[in-house]
Design a protein around this motif. Structure first.
Motif, PDB file in Angstrom:
ATOM      1  N   SER A 128     -35.596  53.472   9.908  1.00 47.37           N
ATOM      2  CA  SER A 128     -35.151  54.679   9.208  1.00 47.37           C
ATOM      3  C   SER A 128     -35.630  55.933   9.919  1.00 47.37           C
ATOM      4  O   SER A 128     -35.041  57.004   9.771  1.00 47.37           O
ATOM      5  CB  SER A 128     -35.651  54.664   7.764  1.00 47.37           C
ATOM      6  OG  SER A 128     -37.062  54.582   7.714  1.00 47.37           O
ATOM      7  N   ALA A 129     -36.707  55.805  10.716  1.00 46.73           N
ATOM      8  CA  ALA A 129     -37.204  56.909  11.542  1.00 46.73           C
ATOM      9  C   ALA A 129     -38.020  56.312  12.670  1.00 46.73           C
ATOM     10  O   ALA A 129     -38.713  55.316  12.487  1.00 46.73           O
ATOM     11  CB  ALA A 129     -38.060  57.862  10.715  1.00 46.73           C
ATOM     12  N   MET A 130     -37.932  56.938  13.855  1.00 47.54           N
ATOM     13  CA  MET A 130     -38.665  56.453  15.028  1.00 47.54           C
ATOM     14  C   MET A 130     -39.611  57.545  15.516  1.00 47.54           C
ATOM     15  O   MET A 130     -39.296  58.737  15.439  1.00 47.54           O
ATOM     16  CB  MET A 130     -37.699  56.074  16.153  1.00 47.54           C
ATOM     17  CG  MET A 130     -36.798  54.895  15.844  1.00 47.54           C
ATOM     18  SD  MET A 130     -37.671  53.308  15.805  1.00 47.54           S
ATOM     19  CE  MET A 130     -38.046  53.113  17.548  1.00 47.54           C
ATOM     20  N   ARG A 131     -40.746  57.117  16.044  1.00 50.44           N
ATOM     21  CA  ARG A 131     -41.697  58.040  16.659  1.00 50.44           C
ATOM     22  C   ARG A 131     -41.912  57.645  18.112  1.00 50.44           C
ATOM     23  O   ARG A 131     -41.678  56.502  18.502  1.00 50.44           O
ATOM     24  CB  ARG A 131     -43.035  58.000  15.927  1.00 50.44           C
ATOM     25  CG  ARG A 131     -43.003  58.582  14.532  1.00 50.44           C
ATOM     26  CD  ARG A 131     -44.380  58.502  13.888  1.00 50.44           C
ATOM     27  NE  ARG A 131     -44.389  59.059  12.541  1.00 50.44           N
ATOM     28  CZ  ARG A 131     -45.438  59.022  11.732  1.00 50.44           C
ATOM     29  NH1 ARG A 131     -46.572  58.452  12.148  1.00 50.44           N
ATOM     30  NH2 ARG A 131     -45.380  59.535  10.520  1.00 50.44           N
ATOM     31  N   GLY A 132     -42.375  58.616  18.924  1.00 44.40           N
ATOM     32  CA  GLY A 132     -42.683  58.318  20.308  1.00 44.40           C
ATOM     33  C   GLY A 132     -41.731  58.972  21.273  1.00 44.40           C
ATOM     34  O   GLY A 132     -41.010  59.922  20.931  1.00 44.40           O
ATOM     35  N   ALA A 133     -41.696  58.467  22.497  1.00 43.81           N
ATOM     36  CA  ALA A 133     -40.888  59.085  23.546  1.00 43.81           C
ATOM     37  C   ALA A 133     -39.401  58.885  23.334  1.00 43.81           C
ATOM     38  O   ALA A 133     -38.586  59.722  23.724  1.00 43.81           O
ATOM     39  CB  ALA A 133     -41.308  58.522  24.915  1.00 43.81           C
ATOM     40  N   ASP A 134     -39.001  57.766  22.729  1.00 39.80           N
ATOM     41  CA  ASP A 134     -37.588  57.459  22.506  1.00 39.80           C
ATOM     42  C   ASP A 134     -37.368  57.287  21.013  1.00 39.80           C
ATOM     43  O   ASP A 134     -37.762  56.283  20.425  1.00 39.80           O
ATOM     44  CB  ASP A 134     -37.202  56.177  23.256  1.00 39.80           C
ATOM     45  CG  ASP A 134     -35.701  55.909  23.232  1.00 39.80           C
ATOM     46  OD1 ASP A 134     -34.993  56.517  22.398  1.00 39.80           O
ATOM     47  OD2 ASP A 134     -35.235  55.080  24.050  1.00 39.80           O
ATOM     48  N   THR A 135     -36.756  58.288  20.407  1.00 36.95           N
ATOM     49  CA  THR A 135     -36.575  58.265  18.953  1.00 36.95           C
ATOM     50  C   THR A 135     -35.143  57.895  18.547  1.00 36.95           C
ATOM     51  O   THR A 135     -34.765  58.079  17.398  1.00 36.95           O
ATOM     52  CB  THR A 135     -36.933  59.630  18.350  1.00 36.95           C
ATOM     53  OG1 THR A 135     -36.106  60.642  18.946  1.00 36.95           O
ATOM     54  CG2 THR A 135     -38.397  59.963  18.578  1.00 36.95           C
TER      55      THR A 135
END
Length: 338
Positions: A128-135
């Motif tokens: 549902s949500a991504m964190r980091g360098a590739d979201t």
């Protein structure tokens, strides 16, 4: 020694424990091996999950190695599978009633599988949500991790809601990962499990096999080995599937192509054989290894008969177009059009 931020490792192992019991109904194995492991995985996630003020749980994990996502799609789907099996196993074995209530509460309050929009269509996302360098919430052409809730987690199948199935088919198309190395054991099976158009599925499967098969009949890539055998399940799933306690014959098979299969095991410990000739099913044989209720989607629009191995008539009902038989362990049942 690399964690990769993936709490899904125990869940992946658990999928095989769940499947083994569902397809064999081996209660002694469930008591001594299956349930003890599943209950420990469930206990870990009791402590791992976050719960908001409204009572909804959230799960953080790495859908891809080294990523970090809220409600990671594969983790979420496999956790639902594990908790469902743990609740069922607890009830079957009459143990851990207190934990059963906790697991059921978590299961009831987990979010739906996450989705996003790609090119104007709703598709299943990595989280549902991504964190980091590739979201990015979906990675077309990459490993079909966002569809692992379908297989191996069995959270969506040919008898599921039509709208969710269409989202899944649109996701398979959007991913276009037919030739991706990690996806070979998965995407064809995932596509079959959601009723992807049979001719298109066969064409893509044939293309990969014809261009990637080594002299020893292994599908080659620079990194993997025995896992490539996983795609054989795609053929089985095109011929027969168990979903929502109903067995469906030839659910993803070209209408004009003949086929037959012999003794393919289905959930409930039913071993099924059948054929399709000139668009019609001439027979279905089912051996019930554990007894219980057999539910088979009726392949005939006209009258049919149900007999046991000795040729005696067997009582049945057909609620909602599903042939329903109360079976006896060790008995074989034959169904034929009249």
């Amino acid at each position: 020694d690399q964690y990769h931020q993936q709490v899904s490792n125990s869940l992946f192992s658990a999928t095989q424990f769940v499947a083994y019991y569902e397809y064999t109904q081996d209660e002694n194995w469930l008591r001594t091996k299956g349930y003890p492991f599943l209950s420990q995985v469930a206990r870990f996630f009791e402590h791992w999950l976050e719960r908001d003020a409204g009572g909804t749980y959230a799960l953080w994990g790495g859908p891809h190695e080294g990523t970090w996502g809220k409600n990671s799609s594969p983790d979420l789907g496999m956790l639902k599978q594990v908790l469902t099996a743990a609740v069922s196993g607890s009830r079957k074995l009459n143990v851990d009633a207190d934990r059963r209530a906790v697991w059921q509460n978590i299961l009831t309050n987990l979010p739906a599988q996450p989705t996003t929009t790609l090119n104007g269509r709703t598709v299943y996302s990595l989280a549902s949500a991504m964190r980091g360098a590739d979201t990015r919430l979906i990675r077309p052409g990459d490993n079909t991790i966002n569809l692992e809730f379908i297989q191996p987690a069995d959270q969506l199948g040919v008898n599921s809601d039509a709208g969710r199935l269409q989202v899944a088919r649109d996701t398979v198309t959007a991913m276009n990962s037919w030739g991706q190395e990690n996806s070979f054991p998965k995407i064809f099976n995932q596509a079959a499990r959601v009723g992807y158009p049979a001719d298109q599925l066969i064409d893509r499967f044939t293309s990969v096999i014809s261009t990637r098969t080594a002299p020893n009949l292994r599908i080659t890539d620079p990194h993997h080995g025995i896992e490539k055998s996983g795609a054989t399940e795609a053929i089985n799933s095109m011929l027969v599937q168990s979903d929502a306690s109903v067995i469906s014959l030839f659910p993803v098979w070209p209408a004009a192509k003949d086929a037959s299969f012999y003794q393919l095991r289905q959930k409930g410990a039913f071993v099924v054989s059948s054929a399709k000739v000139a668009g019609k099913v001439p027979y279905v044989d089912v051996r019930s290894e554990a007894g219980g209720t057999l539910r088979l989607k009726n392949p005939w629009s006209t009258a049919f008969t149900v007999t046991d191995a000795a040729g005696n008539a067997v009582p049945y009902t057909t609620p909602g177009g599903v042939i329903t038989i109360e079976t006896t362990a060790g008995q074989t049942y034959r169904m034929n059009p009249a």
